[in-house]
Design a protein around this motif. Sequence first.
Motif, PDB file in Angstrom:
ATOM      1  N   ASP A   1      -0.555  -0.872  -6.375  1.00 26.84           N
ATOM      2  CA  ASP A   1       0.003  -1.039  -5.020  1.00 26.84           C
ATOM      3  C   ASP A   1      -0.823  -0.119  -4.058  1.00 26.84           C
ATOM      4  OD1 ASP A   1      -0.035   1.750  -6.144  1.00 26.84           O
ATOM      5  OD2 ASP A   1       2.164   2.022  -5.539  1.00 26.84           O
ATOM      6  N   ARG A   2      -2.116   0.323  -4.118  1.00 29.49           N
ATOM      7  CA  ARG A   2      -2.853   0.681  -3.094  1.00 29.49           C
ATOM      8  C   ARG A   2      -3.780  -0.345  -2.521  1.00 29.49           C
ATOM      9  NH1 ARG A   2      -5.229   6.699  -5.763  1.00 29.49           N
ATOM     10  NH2 ARG A   2      -3.327   7.355  -6.637  1.00 29.49           N
TER      11      ARG A   2
ATOM     12  N   MET B   1       0.954  -1.285  -0.062  1.00 24.84           N
ATOM     13  CA  MET B   1      -0.050   0.112   0.070  1.00 24.84           C
ATOM     14  C   MET B   1       1.058   1.399   0.173  1.00 24.84           C
ATOM     15  SD  MET B   1      -3.127   1.114   2.846  1.00 24.84           S
ATOM     16  CE  MET B   1      -3.761  -0.592   2.475  1.00 24.84           C
ATOM     17  N   SER B   2       0.439   2.222  -0.978  1.00 21.42           N
ATOM     18  CA  SER B   2       1.414   3.301  -0.927  1.00 21.42           C
ATOM     19  C   SER B   2       1.226   4.398   0.376  1.00 21.42           C
ATOM     20  CB  SER B   2       1.008   4.164  -2.132  1.00 21.42           C
ATOM     21  OG  SER B   2      -0.312   4.543  -2.176  1.00 21.42           O
TER      22      SER B   2
ATOM     23  N   PRO C   1      -0.108   6.890   2.220  1.00 22.62           N
ATOM     24  CA  PRO C   1      -1.372   7.485   2.294  1.00 22.62           C
ATOM     25  C   PRO C   1      -0.989   9.197   2.555  1.00 22.62           C
ATOM     26  CG  PRO C   1      -0.937   6.897   4.822  1.00 22.62           C
ATOM     27  CD  PRO C   1       0.304   6.346   3.862  1.00 22.62           C
TER      28      PRO C   1
ATOM     29  N   VAL D   1      -7.584   5.585   4.034  1.00 24.60           N
ATOM     30  CA  VAL D   1      -7.475   4.450   3.912  1.00 24.60           C
ATOM     31  C   VAL D   1      -8.720   3.732   4.150  1.00 24.60           C
ATOM     32  CG1 VAL D   1      -6.132   2.347   4.669  1.00 24.60           C
ATOM     33  CG2 VAL D   1      -5.007   4.337   4.464  1.00 24.60           C
TER      34      VAL D   1
ATOM     35  N   LEU E   1      -2.723   1.366 -10.066  1.00 23.27           N
ATOM     36  CA  LEU E   1      -3.435   1.309  -8.605  1.00 23.27           C
ATOM     37  C   LEU E   1      -2.947   0.332  -7.646  1.00 23.27           C
ATOM     38  CD1 LEU E   1      -6.783   3.064  -9.625  1.00 23.27           C
ATOM     39  CD2 LEU E   1      -4.821   4.287  -8.892  1.00 23.27           C
TER      40      LEU E   1
ATOM     41  N   LEU F   1     -10.272   2.724  -5.378  1.00 24.88           N
ATOM     42  CA  LEU F   1      -8.627   2.931  -5.572  1.00 24.88           C
ATOM     43  C   LEU F   1      -8.547   4.206  -6.030  1.00 24.88           C
ATOM     44  CD1 LEU F   1      -7.818  -0.742  -6.584  1.00 24.88           C
ATOM     45  CD2 LEU F   1      -7.107   0.291  -4.616  1.00 24.88           C
TER      46      LEU F   1
ATOM     47  N   PRO G   1      -1.337  10.767  -1.794  1.00 24.25           N
ATOM     48  CA  PRO G   1      -1.813   9.958  -3.040  1.00 24.25           C
ATOM     49  C   PRO G   1      -1.996  10.738  -4.322  1.00 24.25           C
ATOM     50  CG  PRO G   1      -3.499  10.482  -1.630  1.00 24.25           C
ATOM     51  CD  PRO G   1      -2.299  11.108  -1.087  1.00 24.25           C
TER      52      PRO G   1
ATOM     53  N   ASP H   1      -6.509  11.127   1.153  1.00 28.35           N
ATOM     54  CA  ASP H   1      -5.653  10.531   2.211  1.00 28.35           C
ATOM     55  C   ASP H   1      -6.342   9.332   3.045  1.00 28.35           C
ATOM     56  OD1 ASP H   1      -7.023  12.144   3.756  1.00 28.35           O
ATOM     57  OD2 ASP H   1      -5.503  12.772   4.929  1.00 28.35           O
TER      58      ASP H   1
ATOM     59  N   ALA I   1      -6.175   6.878  -0.533  1.00 27.04           N
ATOM     60  CA  ALA I   1      -4.729   6.356  -0.452  1.00 27.04           C
ATOM     61  C   ALA I   1      -4.431   4.858  -0.445  1.00 27.04           C
ATOM     62  CB  ALA I   1      -4.073   6.836   0.595  1.00 27.04           C
ATOM     63  N   GLY I   2      -5.404   4.295  -0.246  1.00 24.20           N
ATOM     64  CA  GLY I   2      -5.522   2.774  -0.042  1.00 24.20           C
ATOM     65  C   GLY I   2      -6.527   2.126   0.313  1.00 24.20           C
TER      66      GLY I   2
END
Length: 297
Positions: free
Chosen positions: A111-112, A1-2, A4, A63, A109, A79, A7, A61, A83-84
């Motif tokens: 990696d989110r 997950m990137s 947050p 999640v 997306l 997504l 993003p 931002d 951010a995730g």
Amino acid sequence: MSDPTVPPPVTDGRSRLLGPVEVRELAAELGIRPTKRLGQNFVHDPNTVRRIVKAAELHPDDVVLEVGPGLGSLTLALLPAVAGVHAVEIDPVLAARLPRTVAERAPELADRLVVTTADALRVRAADLPGPPPTAIVANLPYNVGVPVVLHLLAELPGIRRGLVMVQAEVAERLAADPGNKTYGVPSAKLAWFAAARRAGSVPRAVFWPVPNVDSGLLAFDRRDAPPGDRVAVFAVIDAAFAQRRKALRSALSGWAGGPAAAEVALRAAGIEPLERAERLDIAAFARLAAARVPAAT
């Protein structure tokens, strides 16, 4: 997950979302036949998932915790907006396929997304790697919608708001205010954590298979709980509504140790003994739990 905190903005794109054809193709690939036991009704309408994401009023931002992502219809719409997404899926076949679906349809997306194979009724904060969730957005199984929401709000204090799709009558009960005929145990307990409101209806035709009940959206925002012990407050809520047609002096007799003890606790909490449970807000239940006199040993 990137991360947050920063993003990158991404537009959802119409091609990435799942429609009726894609949903059935994915289900056929996986050999899945939706089951009532798991409450599986897959959304196949892109406009509906866009509407849900918009109604959730998410921040870039955030999640998001998504319960029961299924084939990924809502996941793909979430997504780009946050951010995730942390998806909790009880079905191991669906959980294994979801990251690949995202990688195929929205590779930028991927990696989110974090997927955890687990029962949402048993998941703990420690089971969720990465940044803690700040919001819940989900199409919840009809048979466990209420306990899932209450469990996650209790377990994940970082969740500040949410939007869930549940059976329409469940959404009505959860959003009910004291004095409303649908106000009961679910609405009182949810009020401990959050202020809730109805956020619209969802037609049956957007699901596969088509359910035999109507669906509704419930939105909620976390607020400070009243003073007191949650377990004790929930115990008095359960006792009060177990015999909701009775005055509280009688309904709480077993909880308090007799009608006289119930009356003492009620008066100490500033509640008339002949009042009924559906008239009490969560603050009154908290005062009542605190006023109970422990039985002599």
